[in-house]
Write an enzyme that holds these catalytic residues in place. Structure first.
Site, PDB file in Angstrom:
ATOM      1  N   LYS A 194      38.433  84.436 -14.956  1.00 31.74           N
ATOM      2  CA  LYS A 194      37.847  83.098 -14.889  1.00 31.74           C
ATOM      3  C   LYS A 194      36.878  82.993 -16.063  1.00 31.74           C
ATOM      4  O   LYS A 194      35.670  82.805 -15.906  1.00 31.74           O
ATOM      5  CB  LYS A 194      37.145  82.915 -13.520  1.00 31.74           C
ATOM      6  N   TYR A 222      32.275  93.172  -5.218  1.00 31.61           N
ATOM      7  CA  TYR A 222      32.303  94.000  -4.012  1.00 31.61           C
ATOM      8  C   TYR A 222      31.143  94.991  -3.981  1.00 31.61           C
ATOM      9  O   TYR A 222      30.673  95.374  -2.914  1.00 31.61           O
ATOM     10  CB  TYR A 222      33.604  94.807  -3.943  1.00 31.61           C
ATOM     11  N   ASP A 240      42.301  91.238  -4.989  1.00 32.92           N
ATOM     12  CA  ASP A 240      42.427  91.214  -3.527  1.00 32.92           C
ATOM     13  C   ASP A 240      43.147  89.942  -3.100  1.00 32.92           C
ATOM     14  O   ASP A 240      44.097  89.973  -2.309  1.00 32.92           O
ATOM     15  CB  ASP A 240      41.027  91.273  -2.900  1.00 32.92           C
ATOM     16  N   ASP A 272      42.636  80.488 -10.952  1.00 27.89           N
ATOM     17  CA  ASP A 272      43.125  79.337 -10.169  1.00 27.89           C
ATOM     18  C   ASP A 272      44.538  78.972 -10.600  1.00 27.89           C
ATOM     19  O   ASP A 272      45.427  78.732  -9.777  1.00 27.89           O
ATOM     20  CB  ASP A 272      42.155  78.140 -10.274  1.00 27.89           C
ATOM     21  N   ASP A 278      47.458  89.430  -1.775  1.00 29.69           N
ATOM     22  CA  ASP A 278      47.915  88.879  -0.489  1.00 29.69           C
ATOM     23  C   ASP A 278      48.847  87.692  -0.744  1.00 29.69           C
ATOM     24  O   ASP A 278      49.879  87.539  -0.086  1.00 29.69           O
ATOM     25  CB  ASP A 278      46.731  88.393   0.365  1.00 29.69           C
TER      26      ASP A 278
END
Ligand code: IPM
Ligand code: MN
Length: 371
Positions: free
Chosen positions: A189, A142, A245, A221, A249
């Site tokens: 990851k 970000y 983030d 994942d 959700d």
């Protein structure tokens, strides 16, 4: 207690939901004899319209001198559909997080018993799910350097983390786990990204200071899949900015509606409280937005200042409103309760209802937001 609260209602449904959490905070102040002072400032698309700046200096100054920030939502479709826009509402929130040093974003997710049937996931899979996501908020992709070539055919976003940024986040997550079920899952990851390998090394090292906390690792994942097939395995999830983030959700479907999820963003000196949902422009002004995520964010604000009984009373009032089906249409399609009516019902419970006596052993919403 006296608290100066900066109110940044923002765009879309932001103002209407934030109005409800202010009502609820005022009810708490009355019932417990606190003094909460609210001062409003503009942010996001509405601030761009007024000042051409998504985070005007006056807004930032107000936040810096306040004890806490109550944030609504930002975003407007006119920017979403215009990738060429140089000034965007989101820049206001990102700059605010950076300027206030809000490096930890804390997002509790639990399956509400009454709403099990509302989740698209099978009730037996989500019943009892109760986790909190610790998302790093001021680093990573970000905030790394961004480039766009002159011919606009090549772009890059750099993902950078320092050990120090990882360390301060990790301590918070482990401390939270000690107050919960003693488990931290690091989502990364590390099979591909160097930053993820730094996260793993750093977190493993810090874990030695918390021998009572179990640490496990999941690639993002796989974590995205585990969130759906077995969310009960999670207690505290620790992760970097963008993975947090995305999976938060995703996790919101466990609660039955994204309109229920609250969050706290904390740093060394400042704290900001906001629902995780966005500005939902299609619903703006219609009175159909769910105010509960904002109201529960207000509860997290109180918890941050160690007003645990007050926070638990809000939680109990929210539970009662759900139990009694006093909710907006995202939760109950047949419901005719507006944003305002749900807020007023919860406010009324806090002011008058003696039944909201809560269990003194269980005063925490499940996460320490105090650092
Ligand atoms: C969130 C939002 C923000 C983010 C946007 C609005 C910049 O999606 O708080 O989760 O990506 O952090
Ligand atoms: Mn998000």
């Amino acid at each position: 207690m006296k608290l100066n609260i900066a109110v940044l209602a923002g765009d879309g449904i932001g103002p209407e939901i934030t109005q409800q959490s202010i009502k609820v905070l005022k009810a708490i102040a009355e019932r417990f004899d606190h003094e909460f002072l609210f001062e409003e400032a503009v942010v996001g698309a509405s601030a761009i319209d007024l000042t051409e700046n998504p985070l005007p200096d006056a807004t930032l100054d107000l936040c810096k001198k306040s004890d806490a920030v109550l944030f609504g939502a930002i975003g407007d479709p006119k920017y979403d559909n215009n990738p060429a826009a140089k000034v965007r509402p989101e820049q206001g929130l990102l700059k605010l997080r950076k300027e206030l040093g809000l490096f930890a974003n804390i997002r509790p997710v639990r399956a509400f018993e009454r709403l099990l049937e509302h989740s698209p996931l099978r009730p037996d899979r989500i019943e009892g799910a109760d986790m909190v996501i610790y998302r790093e908020l001021t680093g990573g992709i970000y905030f790394g350097e961004k480039t766009l070539s002159e011919d606009e055919r090549e772009a890059s976003d750099l993902c950078v983390y320092t050990a120090e940024e990882i360390e301060r986040m990790t301590h918070l997550a482990f401390e939270a786990a000690q107050k919960r079920r003693n488990k931290v899952t690091l989502v990364d990851k590390a099979n591909v990204l160097e930053t993820s390998r730094l996260w793993r090394r750093t977190v493993k090292e810090i874990a030695k200071d918390y021998p009572d906390v179990e640490l496990d690792f999941l690639y993002v994942d796989n974590a995205a899949m585990q969130m759906i097939i077995n969310p009960k395995q999670f207690d505290v999830i620790l992760t970097e900015n963008m993975f947090g983030d995305i999976i938060s959700d995703e996790a919101s479907v466990i609660g039955g509606s994204i309109g229920l999820l609250a969050s706290a963003s904390v740093g060394k000196e400042h704290a900001l409280f906001e629902p995780i949902h966005g500005s939902y422009p299609q619903a703006a002004g219609k009175g159909i937005a769910n105010p509960i995520a904002s109201i529960l964010s207000a509860a997290m604000l109180l918890e941050h200042f160690n007003l645990l009984e007050e926070a638990a009373i809000i939680q109990a009032a929210v539970d009662k409103s759900l139990e009694m089906n006093i909710c907006t249409s995202d939760i109950n399609k047949e419901s005719s309760y507006s944003t305002e009516k749900v807020g007023t019902f919860i406010e009324g419970l806090i002011l008058d209802n003696e039944d909201l006596k809560i269990n003194g052993d269980n005063l925490s919403l499940g996460q320490a937001t105090i650092i």
